[in-house]
Design a protein around this motif. Sequence first.
Motif, PDB file in Angstrom:
ATOM      1  N   THR A  64       0.828  -1.205   0.000  1.00  0.00           N
ATOM      2  CA  THR A  64       0.000   0.000   0.000  1.00  0.00           C
ATOM      3  C   THR A  64       0.868   1.262   0.000  1.00  0.00           C
ATOM      4  O   THR A  64       0.450   2.312  -0.451  1.00  0.00           O
ATOM      5  CB  THR A  64      -0.923   0.019   1.236  1.00  0.00           C
ATOM      6  OG1 THR A  64      -0.119  -0.157   2.421  1.00  0.00           O
ATOM      7  CG2 THR A  64      -1.955  -1.091   1.165  1.00  0.00           C
ATOM      8  N   GLN A  65       2.105   1.148   0.521  1.00  0.00           N
ATOM      9  CA  GLN A  65       2.991   2.307   0.610  1.00  0.00           C
ATOM     10  C   GLN A  65       4.025   2.345  -0.524  1.00  0.00           C
ATOM     11  O   GLN A  65       4.430   3.425  -0.960  1.00  0.00           O
ATOM     12  CB  GLN A  65       3.727   2.298   1.964  1.00  0.00           C
ATOM     13  CG  GLN A  65       2.811   2.250   3.182  1.00  0.00           C
ATOM     14  CD  GLN A  65       1.919   3.470   3.303  1.00  0.00           C
ATOM     15  OE1 GLN A  65       2.341   4.584   3.012  1.00  0.00           O
ATOM     16  NE2 GLN A  65       0.669   3.254   3.700  1.00  0.00           N
ATOM     17  N   ALA A  66       4.491   1.180  -0.951  1.00  0.00           N
ATOM     18  CA  ALA A  66       5.544   1.138  -1.971  1.00  0.00           C
ATOM     19  C   ALA A  66       5.455  -0.152  -2.773  1.00  0.00           C
ATOM     20  O   ALA A  66       4.849  -1.132  -2.339  1.00  0.00           O
ATOM     21  CB  ALA A  66       6.915   1.254  -1.313  1.00  0.00           C
ATOM     22  N   ASP A  67       6.074  -0.149  -3.958  1.00  0.00           N
ATOM     23  CA  ASP A  67       6.117  -1.314  -4.833  1.00  0.00           C
ATOM     24  C   ASP A  67       7.490  -1.969  -4.707  1.00  0.00           C
ATOM     25  O   ASP A  67       8.518  -1.361  -5.037  1.00  0.00           O
ATOM     26  CB  ASP A  67       5.860  -0.888  -6.277  1.00  0.00           C
ATOM     27  CG  ASP A  67       5.791  -2.068  -7.239  1.00  0.00           C
ATOM     28  OD1 ASP A  67       6.131  -3.193  -6.824  1.00  0.00           O
ATOM     29  OD2 ASP A  67       5.409  -1.857  -8.408  1.00  0.00           O
ATOM     30  N   GLY A  68       7.499  -3.220  -4.225  1.00  0.00           N
ATOM     31  CA  GLY A  68       8.754  -3.929  -4.013  1.00  0.00           C
ATOM     32  C   GLY A  68       9.595  -4.097  -5.264  1.00  0.00           C
ATOM     33  O   GLY A  68      10.816  -4.295  -5.178  1.00  0.00           O
ATOM     34  N   HIS A  69       8.972  -4.004  -6.432  1.00  0.00           N
ATOM     35  CA  HIS A  69       9.722  -4.157  -7.688  1.00  0.00           C
ATOM     36  C   HIS A  69      10.811  -3.084  -7.839  1.00  0.00           C
ATOM     37  O   HIS A  69      11.848  -3.330  -8.464  1.00  0.00           O
ATOM     38  CB  HIS A  69       8.768  -4.119  -8.887  1.00  0.00           C
ATOM     39  CG  HIS A  69       7.922  -5.348  -9.012  1.00  0.00           C
ATOM     40  ND1 HIS A  69       6.842  -5.573  -8.187  1.00  0.00           N
ATOM     41  CD2 HIS A  69       8.024  -6.439  -9.835  1.00  0.00           C
ATOM     42  CE1 HIS A  69       6.285  -6.737  -8.513  1.00  0.00           C
ATOM     43  NE2 HIS A  69       6.980  -7.287  -9.502  1.00  0.00           N
ATOM     44  N   GLN A  70      10.577  -1.910  -7.263  1.00  0.00           N
ATOM     45  CA  GLN A  70      11.575  -0.849  -7.398  1.00  0.00           C
ATOM     46  C   GLN A  70      12.817  -1.107  -6.540  1.00  0.00           C
ATOM     47  O   GLN A  70      13.844  -0.444  -6.698  1.00  0.00           O
ATOM     48  CB  GLN A  70      10.949   0.507  -7.040  1.00  0.00           C
ATOM     49  CG  GLN A  70      10.588   0.696  -5.578  1.00  0.00           C
ATOM     50  CD  GLN A  70       9.778   1.963  -5.349  1.00  0.00           C
ATOM     51  OE1 GLN A  70       8.684   2.151  -5.879  1.00  0.00           O
ATOM     52  NE2 GLN A  70      10.318   2.854  -4.541  1.00  0.00           N
ATOM     53  N   PHE A  71      12.722  -2.108  -5.621  1.00  0.00           N
ATOM     54  CA  PHE A  71      13.854  -2.417  -4.751  1.00  0.00           C
ATOM     55  C   PHE A  71      14.632  -3.655  -5.210  1.00  0.00           C
ATOM     56  O   PHE A  71      15.527  -4.128  -4.508  1.00  0.00           O
ATOM     57  CB  PHE A  71      13.374  -2.612  -3.309  1.00  0.00           C
ATOM     58  CG  PHE A  71      12.666  -1.402  -2.755  1.00  0.00           C
ATOM     59  CD1 PHE A  71      13.350  -0.216  -2.521  1.00  0.00           C
ATOM     60  CD2 PHE A  71      11.297  -1.437  -2.500  1.00  0.00           C
ATOM     61  CE1 PHE A  71      12.698   0.906  -2.031  1.00  0.00           C
ATOM     62  CE2 PHE A  71      10.631  -0.324  -2.008  1.00  0.00           C
ATOM     63  CZ  PHE A  71      11.340   0.859  -1.773  1.00  0.00           C
ATOM     64  N   ILE A  72      14.273  -4.193  -6.385  1.00  0.00           N
ATOM     65  CA  ILE A  72      14.982  -5.367  -6.908  1.00  0.00           C
ATOM     66  C   ILE A  72      16.482  -5.104  -7.073  1.00  0.00           C
ATOM     67  O   ILE A  72      17.300  -5.926  -6.635  1.00  0.00           O
ATOM     68  CB  ILE A  72      14.334  -5.849  -8.228  1.00  0.00           C
ATOM     69  CG1 ILE A  72      12.948  -6.455  -7.944  1.00  0.00           C
ATOM     70  CG2 ILE A  72      15.232  -6.869  -8.937  1.00  0.00           C
ATOM     71  CD1 ILE A  72      12.158  -6.832  -9.184  1.00  0.00           C
ATOM     72  N   PRO A  73      16.909  -3.974  -7.669  1.00  0.00           N
ATOM     73  CA  PRO A  73      18.357  -3.722  -7.797  1.00  0.00           C
ATOM     74  C   PRO A  73      19.080  -3.716  -6.446  1.00  0.00           C
ATOM     75  O   PRO A  73      20.189  -4.243  -6.330  1.00  0.00           O
ATOM     76  CB  PRO A  73      18.419  -2.347  -8.469  1.00  0.00           C
ATOM     77  CG  PRO A  73      17.124  -2.226  -9.204  1.00  0.00           C
ATOM     78  CD  PRO A  73      16.122  -2.923  -8.337  1.00  0.00           C
ATOM     79  N   LYS A  74      18.436  -3.115  -5.426  1.00  0.00           N
ATOM     80  CA  LYS A  74      19.038  -3.069  -4.088  1.00  0.00           C
ATOM     81  C   LYS A  74      19.190  -4.473  -3.517  1.00  0.00           C
ATOM     82  O   LYS A  74      20.222  -4.819  -2.922  1.00  0.00           O
ATOM     83  CB  LYS A  74      18.161  -2.216  -3.164  1.00  0.00           C
ATOM     84  CG  LYS A  74      18.668  -2.097  -1.730  1.00  0.00           C
ATOM     85  CD  LYS A  74      19.965  -1.324  -1.661  1.00  0.00           C
ATOM     86  CE  LYS A  74      20.388  -1.104  -0.218  1.00  0.00           C
ATOM     87  NZ  LYS A  74      21.712  -0.432  -0.133  1.00  0.00           N
TER      88      LYS A  74
END
Length: 483
Positions: free
Chosen positions: A45-55
């Motif tokens: 609801t707060q963020a999309d985990g896909h954007q943290f894949i590189p991290k």
Amino acid sequence: MKLKELLKNIKPLNVIGNEEVDITGVNIDSRRIEEGHLFIAMRGTQADGHQFIPKAIELGAKAILCEEIPTTPIDGVTYIVVSSTEDCVGKVATCFYGNPSHHVKLVGVTGTNGKTTIATLLYNMFRKMGHKCGLISTVCNYIEEEVLPSSHTTPDAIELNQLLAKMVDAGCEYVFMECSSHAIAQKRIGGLEFAGGIFTNLTRDHLDYHKTFENYRDAKKAFFDMLPKSAFAIINADDKNGMFMVQNTKATVKTYSTRTMADFKARLLECHFEGMYLEFDGKEVGVQFIGKFNVSNLLAVYATAIMLGKKAEDILLVMSTLHSVSGRLEPVHSPQGVTAIVDYAHTPDALENVLNAIHEVLNGKGQVITVCGAGGNRDKGKRPLMAQEAVKQSDKVIITSDNPRFEEPQDIINDMLAGLNAQQMKKVISIVDRMEAIRTACMMAQKGDVILVAGKGHEDYQEIKGIKHHFDDKEVLRDIFGQ
């Protein structure tokens, strides 16, 4: 564990890379990723985990479970594409931790009110009967006597399976768990094997998340839909939503009631502030609880213990020794003869139940002064209803701050006061400072009166602008009473 083994309970749309890679951990939080982990990219609801894949890859993730592959895949990393990571996370976590719920008798409790009380009493009862037990609740998580603080009513699927695995390793035979509507809707309990489920009741709550009462109700029902044929489903027949919950369940359905025909029946014989005398299926017992709603809670405990194979006589013997859960109708007595009751009631229905319980004991022989507020950044629609309920059954009401979170306390108070007419307002004052509100109630009270301090119960903090400040209603009352 090999990645291929981890994926056996899900149906990937596509796999790019090596399925034979060794996986050393599973996580949905990219910050916790270590070398060899599988990172599950969740759309929250707060963020999309896909954007943290590189991290996650940078920290050592060897596999990514996702709904879409990044535009530039990294060599040496395996990507597993699924239609919904939310549906898969519980199944993957269960597999990684060795299906821990299969090795204990796991009982889930859901409903608006009573979850903590019922789960905790079952945990205490079965421990007193000589069993090793685990508890997963709003107040705290326990592995036998080991305390693990809880941040959510139900942890995320990975934390939950990790916790259950620890319980199995500790030799626990039974685990009693609250199942919140959020946890059910977000599939946090996906993949778990339940021996039984309990439905308490359903009233307005969490509409800030679910948006409609129907969505909230359907989230609760989904828990019973997932119960296997080998499980039992115990429902409160006094709630109109009870039969709706189990209309599609495969589990064996049993009912409990204090008012109508049911598989398990109870009635109140006597009530005092020290406790009640009850009758369960024709057998009498004295308990250290008050309130008709607690008769219902204790009946749910009794019914569950019967379904788990215990004898009625043994159950009632242990029940007579049990105490109320922290912050649930918890009394603090003053030397001047005033009784203060601290309770977690934070919905209109819960407030009604607690005030009913107080009046059952008072029987018109004292005044009731209620101190209450409402939480910030939560369902605003229940605020005027809370005020109405407080005024309806109190001689005086002090509206104050609860956990304002990121809202202004006075704005929340104004929302509550908006539900009252001019006549009702004659009973009400508002004091933003919670400590001053409680102090004022204590100054108003005379011998024989009861002060209800509602909304926070077991909580020992006030959350203001993202910071938790120490605040304990019971401590404040004891300080005022000079204890």
